[in-house]
Motif scaffolding. Structure first.
Motif, mmCIF file in Angstrom:
data_model
loop_
_atom_site.group_PDB
_atom_site.id
_atom_site.type_symbol
_atom_site.label_atom_id
_atom_site.label_comp_id
_atom_site.label_asym_id
_atom_site.label_seq_id
_atom_site.Cartn_x
_atom_site.Cartn_y
_atom_site.Cartn_z
ATOM 1 N N ALA A 47 -16.314 -40.085 86.941
ATOM 2 C CA ALA A 47 -16.162 -40.440 85.618
ATOM 3 C C ALA A 47 -17.509 -39.903 84.663
ATOM 4 O O ALA A 47 -17.038 -39.407 83.591
ATOM 5 C CB ALA A 47 -16.063 -42.067 85.651
ATOM 6 N N SER A 48 -18.655 -40.142 84.869
ATOM 7 C CA SER A 48 -19.700 -39.867 84.161
ATOM 8 C C SER A 48 -19.763 -38.089 84.026
ATOM 9 O O SER A 48 -20.204 -37.751 82.916
ATOM 10 C CB SER A 48 -21.020 -40.345 84.496
ATOM 11 O OG SER A 48 -21.267 -40.130 86.074
ATOM 12 N N ASP A 69 -17.145 -35.602 76.127
ATOM 13 C CA ASP A 69 -16.417 -36.786 75.470
ATOM 14 C C ASP A 69 -16.979 -37.805 75.472
ATOM 15 O O ASP A 69 -16.915 -38.698 76.496
ATOM 16 C CB ASP A 69 -15.051 -36.472 76.271
ATOM 17 C CG ASP A 69 -14.060 -37.537 75.679
ATOM 18 O OD1 ASP A 69 -14.219 -37.839 74.289
ATOM 19 O OD2 ASP A 69 -13.023 -37.919 76.201
ATOM 20 N N PRO A 70 -18.105 -37.918 74.827
ATOM 21 C CA PRO A 70 -19.025 -39.407 74.818
ATOM 22 C C PRO A 70 -17.917 -40.473 74.310
ATOM 23 O O PRO A 70 -18.082 -41.485 74.982
ATOM 24 C CB PRO A 70 -19.889 -39.022 73.764
ATOM 25 C CG PRO A 70 -19.714 -38.053 72.939
ATOM 26 C CD PRO A 70 -18.669 -37.007 73.558
ATOM 27 N N GLU A 101 -23.602 -45.879 81.723
ATOM 28 C CA GLU A 101 -23.708 -45.543 80.350
ATOM 29 C C GLU A 101 -24.845 -45.060 79.893
ATOM 30 O O GLU A 101 -25.243 -44.019 79.206
ATOM 31 C CB GLU A 101 -23.428 -46.871 79.654
ATOM 32 C CG GLU A 101 -23.500 -47.111 77.986
ATOM 33 C CD GLU A 101 -23.530 -48.040 77.467
ATOM 34 O OE1 GLU A 101 -23.779 -48.395 76.270
ATOM 35 O OE2 GLU A 101 -22.894 -49.021 78.191
ATOM 36 N N ALA A 143 -17.165 -36.838 81.650
ATOM 37 C CA ALA A 143 -17.460 -37.047 80.287
ATOM 38 C C ALA A 143 -18.350 -35.744 79.723
ATOM 39 O O ALA A 143 -18.237 -35.461 78.656
ATOM 40 C CB ALA A 143 -18.206 -38.330 80.091
ATOM 41 N N TYR A 174 -15.784 -41.694 77.246
ATOM 42 C CA TYR A 174 -16.311 -42.381 78.202
ATOM 43 C C TYR A 174 -16.774 -43.987 77.558
ATOM 44 O O TYR A 174 -16.618 -44.807 78.461
ATOM 45 C CB TYR A 174 -17.842 -41.708 78.674
ATOM 46 C CG TYR A 174 -18.444 -42.467 79.761
ATOM 47 C CD1 TYR A 174 -18.211 -42.297 81.046
ATOM 48 C CD2 TYR A 174 -19.546 -43.272 79.441
ATOM 49 C CE1 TYR A 174 -18.497 -42.868 82.319
ATOM 50 C CE2 TYR A 174 -20.327 -43.815 80.457
ATOM 51 C CZ TYR A 174 -19.977 -43.784 81.629
ATOM 52 O OH TYR A 174 -20.617 -44.357 82.815
ATOM 53 N N ALA A 228 -24.328 -39.434 72.516
ATOM 54 C CA ALA A 228 -23.459 -40.442 73.145
ATOM 55 C C ALA A 228 -23.240 -41.398 72.341
ATOM 56 O O ALA A 228 -23.711 -41.823 71.385
ATOM 57 C CB ALA A 228 -23.997 -40.663 74.439
ATOM 58 N N ARG A 276 -13.712 -46.024 78.039
ATOM 59 C CA ARG A 276 -13.301 -46.282 79.339
ATOM 60 C C ARG A 276 -14.396 -47.647 79.577
ATOM 61 O O ARG A 276 -13.760 -48.534 80.114
ATOM 62 C CB ARG A 276 -13.386 -45.174 80.320
ATOM 63 C CG ARG A 276 -13.278 -45.357 81.769
ATOM 64 C CD ARG A 276 -13.559 -44.238 82.536
ATOM 65 N NE ARG A 276 -13.250 -44.612 83.775
ATOM 66 C CZ ARG A 276 -14.321 -44.965 84.847
ATOM 67 N NH1 ARG A 276 -15.573 -45.298 84.198
ATOM 68 N NH2 ARG A 276 -14.047 -45.157 85.974
ATOM 69 N N GLU A 277 -15.600 -47.322 79.190
ATOM 70 C CA GLU A 277 -16.489 -48.362 79.732
ATOM 71 C C GLU A 277 -16.291 -49.836 78.969
ATOM 72 O O GLU A 277 -15.902 -50.598 79.647
ATOM 73 C CB GLU A 277 -17.912 -47.970 79.485
ATOM 74 C CG GLU A 277 -18.487 -47.030 80.585
ATOM 75 C CD GLU A 277 -18.799 -47.792 81.687
ATOM 76 O OE1 GLU A 277 -19.595 -48.492 81.753
ATOM 77 O OE2 GLU A 277 -18.153 -47.425 82.721
ATOM 78 N N THR A 309 -21.504 -48.564 73.902
ATOM 79 C CA THR A 309 -20.275 -49.391 74.194
ATOM 80 C C THR A 309 -20.094 -50.363 73.000
ATOM 81 O O THR A 309 -19.123 -50.766 72.406
ATOM 82 C CB THR A 309 -19.868 -50.126 75.344
ATOM 83 O OG1 THR A 309 -21.355 -51.020 75.771
ATOM 84 C CG2 THR A 309 -19.902 -49.441 76.583
ATOM 85 N N VAL A 320 -25.278 -41.197 81.079
ATOM 86 C CA VAL A 320 -24.409 -40.365 80.554
ATOM 87 C C VAL A 320 -25.204 -40.168 79.086
ATOM 88 O O VAL A 320 -25.127 -38.951 78.698
ATOM 89 C CB VAL A 320 -23.260 -41.065 80.116
ATOM 90 C CG1 VAL A 320 -22.215 -40.122 79.053
ATOM 91 C CG2 VAL A 320 -22.304 -40.916 81.419
#
Length: 719
Positions: free
Chosen positions: A592-593, A601-602, A562, A596, A605, A352, A608-609, A355, A565
């Motif tokens: 949302a989580s 699609d890490p 986060e 992903a 996500y 993953a 988005r975060e 952010t 995920v």
């Protein structure tokens, strides 16, 4: 450093080594003044003190060595940071008491790095040095060899050889793969866009910066192979590398992959789990250049590698990368500082994407290394969510069942092909209890801690407090007066027990708590593991059940989504591709989580975060400092910081002071309620703000007018 000294009261300087002293032994003729960092975590002593270098210690007293000094009537340990010709004290100096060892354990690059880390986290240099330099083992220094003799190619110690293009494998395992930029590259990186150019740049001596999201966690395409090839490309260019991983299980896997590409003597592992002697021996090997690749846990980020060319971090979102002692530095940030100071390549990798890594990609500091969508579909398992509309129509009770029908079928079919992984949120049997009448969490009558049943036989075990271990045979709910308890959550042991009954005749293996397994064989068995404790199957799992997803997502943390995920991707990456029947079943309702993971699609996500954090001005879009402690101390400190920042024309956003969430009234152990104030500030002003935070903390410690408090920067668990 100078600002901190100016903030001290003159009376506190009495007895410091810069005070007038009687004439001592004859000082060295060349650079007779030693600037020493005294080992002390007191903020107001975070500066260099001048001492004289006696003639008898002139040769041994070199920058970077350990020393003993007289300090305020005591003999303290310290590090000699530099030698100068003249002291600015203006008075006679106390001579060095002793050079503990002539080995310069603090290299110039590491000295610069620890100073930068201390400045970034508003901590003391002494606290950072304690992490950077392992405890001394004297007998190993006596065995220290200065280095290999004879002419050797740059970056290649004596007796070491690298496999060249077209050569046969000396172990007889087959011919070498194709060469990339002078380096022997395997097929693992060819699956990723920008992967081969990244290796070519490393092998040519460049310093590229990349964020990598591997698709698999096992086999020849797994992340250990990818990191090992990046390190080998750097090594082929005559440079060294540092790789930091979260724990010993990841370290063992990485070491095994590196030994397949590099000579074993070129690699040194640094982790406290190995014990002081092996750790210090490997530290000395790196210090002398006999080993050029350092791998280890968070403290390895400071490894004294010669001609460093690459710094890498695996799974930077794992909280194990955060140092548990002040100033609580994150290994990722240490490596980023080091990459900037030494001009090295940088690689942040994880199934993953954090952010923080996404912010580096969007800022253009690093390039994303990702696989194309067709390759993703061919490599990853199929993912099913039991909470979607299709599964709800087939199984109306799937939303409330802990093991829905789709998960049960996936486990049954997967056991026909190989091992099946079951990921649960908590260890133990019943890790939390609640009132059977009103569902209020059950609390201990002594300390208000949570009650739990941790025995192997939960039905007969006595509930006890998870904080103070006090048994609660006659528990009564403080809200409704009920006496009946129910399980608030089901742990790994209880889950294994239930699955054993659901699948009679099948072996059930647990990996949680103190019994964490690194690997399991390919036998057809159910493997129940808590998050982060999933063993690796050599050929991958046939299926994986990700239970308790909603429980993980409901945690009171800004990073709950986060982190959940990240844990899902880490477990799903251990499953075989969909073309081989690999299936992942997730039981969570968050769109949302879960989306992903369904799309694999890490990066999407993380993007988005990060966009949400930027809009709300929350970390990592901005930096944050948390001040925690007694109300009077926190208010006094934050007021001083705010006044200094206002005088400098800097405006920051403060939130608090707010009481910490603690159960029960103040006690003898906790006489006053602790509060926390958060300070938010942009990266553009970070250097000025952290300097003020540091100076104000040193002044508060010197005056001793308030109780101690904790200052922590960029803590991922404060929100």
């Amino acid at each position: 450093m100078i600002a901190i000294a100016e903030a001290l009261q003159p009376s506190l300087l009495q007895g410091f080594p810069t005070a007038a002293r009687p004439a001592g032994p004859q000082l060295a003729g060349h650079l007779p003044v030693a600037k020493v960092l005294v080992e002390s975590s007191l903020p107001h002593l975070d500066r260099l003190f001048d001492y004289g270098v006696p003639e008898g210690l002139d040769e041994a007293a070199q920058p970077g060595v350990r020393v003993k000094v007289k300090f305020n009537g005591q003999e303290l340990s310290g590090f000699l940071m530099e030698r100068v010709a003249v002291s600015d004290a203006g008075q006679s100096l106390v001579p060095l008491a002793k050079v503990v060892s002539p080995v310069a354990v603090l290299t110039p690059a590491v000295r610069e790095l620890v100073a930068s880390v201390a400045a970034r986290y508003a901590g003391t240099v002494s606290d950072v040095v304690r992490v950077a330099v392992p405890p001394r083992v004297a007998r190993l220094e006596k065995e220290l060899v200065t280095g290999p003799t004879g002419e050797q190619p740059a970056g290649q110690p004596a007796g070491e050889t690298l496999l060249q293009p077209g050569e046969a494998d000396p172990d007889g395992t087959g011919a070498a793969p194709d060469a990339v930029g002078g380096f022997v590259a395997g097929p693992a990186w060819q699956l990723y866009h920008n992967g081969v150019p990244f290796l070519r740049h490393l092998a040519d001596g460049g310093a590229p910066r990349a964020v990598l999201n591997p698709l698999q966690g096992f086999g020849p395409g797994g992340w250990p192979q990818l990191l090992a090839e990046a390190v080998a490309a750097t090594y082929a260019s005559g440079r060294g590398a540092v790789v930091v991983v979260p724990d010993y299980r990841d370290l063992d896997r990485l070491e095994e992959a590196l030994h397949a590409l590099l000579p074993p003597e070129a690699v040194a592992r640094l982790t406290a789990d190995d014990g002081p002697t092996p750790r210090y021996r490997n530290f000395l090997r790196l210090l002398t250049g006999s080993a050029r690749v350092a791998i280890g846990t968070r403290s390895a980020a400071f490894a004294p590698v010669t001609d460093l060319g690459l710094v890498a971090c695996w799974d930077d979102g794992d909280d194990l990368h955060i140092e548990q002692r002040a100033p609580y530095a994150h290994a990722r940030d240490v490596l980023l500082l080091r990459a900037g100071q030494e001009g090295t390549a940088c690689l942040l990798a994880g199934h993953a994407r954090s952010t923080e890594s996404q912010r580096l990609v969007e800022a253009g500091w690093a390039q994303a290394v990702e696989a194309a969508r067709p390759d993703v579909r061919l490599t990853v398992p199929r993912v099913v969510n039991t909470a979607d509309s299709f599964e709800q129509e087939r199984d109306p009770l799937a939303r409330i069942a802990r093991l829905p029908g789709a998960a049960w079928r996936a486990a049954k079919e997967g056991l026909e092909r190989g091992p099946v992984l079951v990921q649960v949120a908590r260890a133990g049997y019943a890790p939390s209890l609640a009132c059977g009448t009103c569902r209020e969490p059950a609390r201990c009558g002594t300390c208000q801690g949570p009650l739990a049943v941790s025995g192997a036989s939960g039905s007969s075990a006595m509930p006890q407090c998870r904080w103070c271990s006090t048994p609660a045979p006659g528990w009564q709910c403080g809200r409704c007066g009920g006496r009946r308890l129910r399980k608030g959550a089901t742990g790994a042991i209880r889950t294994a027990e239930e699955l054993g009954r659901a699948f009679p005749g099948k072996a059930v293996i647990t990996s949680s708590g103190d019994q964490v397994r690194a690997k399991v064989d390919a036998a057809k068995a159910l493997v129940v593991a808590t998050v982060g404790a999933e063993p690796v199957a050599p050929g991958g799992y046939a299926a994986a059940l990700l239970l308790d997803g909603d429980s993980l997502l409901r945690r009171e943390s800004l990073r709950a989504g986060e982190d959940t995920v990240r844990r899902w991707f880490n477990a799903a990456a251990l499953v075989r591709p969909a073309s081989e029947g690999g299936l992942v079943v997730v039981t969570a309702s968050d769109a949302a989580s879960v989306g992903a993971l369904l799309r694999w699609d890490p990066a999407g996500y993380a993007q988005r975060e990060l966009a949400l954090r930027v809009e709300l001005q929350l970390p990592p879009a901005v930096r944050i400092a948390s001040v925690t402690g007694p109300r009077a101390a926190v208010e006094h400190y934050t007021a001083a910081v705010e006044a200094e920042l206002r005088a400098a024309g800097i405006t920051v956003r403060m939130a608090g002071p707010a009481p910490l969430v603690l159960h029960g009234p103040p006690s003898a152990r906790r006489p006053a309620e602790d509060v926390r104030t958060l300070v938010f500030f942009p990266y553009a002003q970070a250097a000025a703000v952290t300097r003020v935070l540091r100076v104000a903390r040193a002044a508060a410690a010197a005056k001793r007018t308030t109780e101690p408090f904790q200052l922590r920067l960029d803590g991922v668990d404060v929100l």
